[in-house]
Design a protein around this motif. Structure first.
Motif, mmCIF file in Angstrom:
data_model
loop_
_atom_site.group_PDB
_atom_site.id
_atom_site.type_symbol
_atom_site.label_atom_id
_atom_site.label_comp_id
_atom_site.label_asym_id
_atom_site.label_seq_id
_atom_site.Cartn_x
_atom_site.Cartn_y
_atom_site.Cartn_z
ATOM 1 N N GLN A 10 0.502 -1.192 0.098
ATOM 2 C CA GLN A 10 0.378 0.438 0.188
ATOM 3 C C GLN A 10 0.702 1.374 0.162
ATOM 4 O O GLN A 10 0.720 1.567 -0.712
ATOM 5 C CB GLN A 10 -0.919 -0.056 0.973
ATOM 6 N N ILE A 11 1.541 1.462 0.944
ATOM 7 C CA ILE A 11 3.088 2.382 0.499
ATOM 8 C C ILE A 11 3.540 2.763 -0.317
ATOM 9 O O ILE A 11 3.892 3.367 -0.752
ATOM 10 C CB ILE A 11 3.482 2.490 2.282
ATOM 11 N N ASP A 34 9.995 -6.083 -3.904
ATOM 12 C CA ASP A 34 9.522 -7.152 -2.787
ATOM 13 C C ASP A 34 9.689 -9.182 -3.059
ATOM 14 O O ASP A 34 9.632 -8.926 -4.423
ATOM 15 C CB ASP A 34 7.680 -6.544 -3.232
ATOM 16 N N LEU A 74 12.440 -9.938 -3.959
ATOM 17 C CA LEU A 74 13.843 -9.758 -3.274
ATOM 18 C C LEU A 74 12.822 -10.127 -1.483
ATOM 19 O O LEU A 74 11.380 -9.760 -1.302
ATOM 20 C CB LEU A 74 14.391 -8.751 -2.710
ATOM 21 N N ASP A 75 12.891 -11.703 -1.361
ATOM 22 C CA ASP A 75 12.330 -11.752 -0.287
ATOM 23 C C ASP A 75 13.103 -11.220 0.952
ATOM 24 O O ASP A 75 14.444 -11.878 0.883
ATOM 25 C CB ASP A 75 12.504 -13.520 -0.320
ATOM 26 N N VAL A 76 12.886 -10.493 2.503
ATOM 27 C CA VAL A 76 13.877 -9.800 3.264
ATOM 28 C C VAL A 76 14.170 -11.034 3.925
ATOM 29 O O VAL A 76 15.034 -11.245 4.983
ATOM 30 C CB VAL A 76 12.887 -8.749 3.841
ATOM 31 N N TYR A 86 1.913 -8.754 15.428
ATOM 32 C CA TYR A 86 2.214 -7.486 14.760
ATOM 33 C C TYR A 86 3.028 -6.020 15.825
ATOM 34 O O TYR A 86 4.042 -5.630 15.645
ATOM 35 C CB TYR A 86 0.955 -6.791 13.761
ATOM 36 N N LYS A 108 6.933 -5.117 15.324
ATOM 37 C CA LYS A 108 7.121 -3.792 15.076
ATOM 38 C C LYS A 108 8.182 -2.362 16.519
ATOM 39 O O LYS A 108 8.542 -1.831 15.981
ATOM 40 C CB LYS A 108 6.233 -3.091 15.281
ATOM 41 N N LEU A 166 -3.977 4.229 7.780
ATOM 42 C CA LEU A 166 -3.583 4.587 6.319
ATOM 43 C C LEU A 166 -4.641 4.793 5.418
ATOM 44 O O LEU A 166 -5.219 3.486 4.819
ATOM 45 C CB LEU A 166 -2.046 4.716 5.996
#
Ligand code: NAD
Length: 320
Positions: A14-15, A36, A49-51, A140, A144, A170
């Motif tokens: 989304q961002i 992504d 790219l898989d973080v 989550y 975070k 958002l």
């Protein structure tokens, strides 16, 4: 050095899908490497790219000589409660991989959004400061909070220029929200524009802080460009534009669509919303990097409706 070679992780979200065009305009497309885990055939510059894969992260940061990272890849609150293990891996291990690789490759800046999800039921409900009780009850939120702390640790221990801000919910119309608890706001506006009533998954009086996407994009850039000497905080700036309940949004929408109606049938996301504050204090962001939101509820609704009347993107219809 920063902003010569910019990696954006989670760029398909989304961002990210709005942030990449936004910074491409400012710094030039050739400096941006959007990435992504999802592929994006429409953009040939996009890399996969898989973080959570440390060696791939290392390889990409080295190969593209990255000096700046906007680390947006994450699993959001509602999805994270359905799959806590995935949220742990992406939000904590993914952050660790990015920070480790940033140190190894002498990256100049790592900016990672955090969230109001770091707060919990013991946090005060109104005008919540940065430093307060943070005992989140979702994976989550836990992840975070850990990501914020990891950023602080890598700054104090290794001198990494890690920065971050806590986004509220958002609101945007270009890309569907990614499984968060405040997604109702986008869904409600879309249904109103489509001339349909909406079934809301939160109670009508669940007040939460919100922000319109242009202010979110501007905030990411302002924090990234802020003078280091002005920063007393690093990874946990509260930011917010306005606080609303679903009922307030419904009433605002009725100014445009008089017959629009909403029924309220809370699901598992209500418990997540109940654990978050109704409003947060953004004064540190204002003082330290000139955070300056331009959109209130009225301006947000007006702009969303104007744009959605022109075109409701097909990907957003599918998800709403
Ligand atoms: N959207 C909001 O309302 C909101 C609110 C507060 C904080 N945030 C934070 O902002 C950041 C971006 O959020 P968003 O709304 O764009 O989320 P999103 O869910 O829309 O996008 C996240 C992206 O990360 C990608 N991703 C997932 N796993 C990955 C992996 N292993 N490797 C690489 N990419 C992966 C997804 O494919 C997706 O495109 C996150 O850190 C989120 O916690 C968002």
């Amino acid at each position: 050095m920063a902003f010569e070679r910019i990696l954006v992780t989670g760029a398909g979200g989304q961002i990210g899908s709005e942030f990449v065009p936004f910074i491409s305009e400012i710094f030039g497309r050739e400096r941006i490497i959007p990435s992504d885990i999802k592929s994006n055939q429409a953009n040939p510059r996009f890399i996969s790219l898989d973080v959570t894969d440390k060696s791939s992260v290392d390889l990409a940061i080295d190969k593209y000589r990255i000096d700046t990272i906007f680390h947006l890849a994450a699993i959001l609150s509602a999805t994270g409660e359905k799959n806590p293990e995935l949220a742990y891996r992406v939000n904590i291990s993914g952050m660790y991989n990015i920070l480790e690789s940033a140190i190894k490759n002498k990256v100049g800046l790592v900016l990672t959004p955090s969230s109001i999800g770091v707060f919990g039921p013991d946090t005060p409900k109104e005008n919540v400061p940065i430093e307060t009780i943070t005992r989140p009850v979702t994976m989550y939120g836990v992840s975070k909070l850990m990501a914020e702390q990891l950023g602080n640790y890598y700054h104090s221990r290794f001198g990494l220029n890690a920065r971050g801000l806590r986004f509220p919910g958002l609101i945007s119309y270009k890309t569907p929200p990614g499984g968060g608890t405040t997604d109702y706001s986008v869904e409600m506006i879309i249904e109103a524009v489509k001339g349909r009533n909406y079934k809301c998954f939160l109670k009508e009086d669940s007040k939460l802080p919100m922000m319109y996407m242009p202010d979110a994009l501007d905030s990411l850039l302002r924090l990234a460009e802020a003078e280091d000497s002005r920063l007393k905080h690093r990874t946990d700036f509260n930011i917010t534009s306005f606080s609303i309940t679903p009922k307030q949004l419904e009433l605002e929408l009725r100014n445009y669509f008089p017959s629009f109606g909403v029924t309220y049938e809370p699901d598992f996301r209500q418990a997540i919303a109940d654990s978050w504050p109704g409003s947060i204090d953004a004064s540190a962001a204002k003082q330290e990097w000139d955070f300056h939101p331009n959109y209130g509820l009225k301006e947000t609704a007006e702009d969303m409706i104007l744009n959605l009347r022109k075109n409701i993107p097909s990907n957003i219809i599918k998800r709403s």
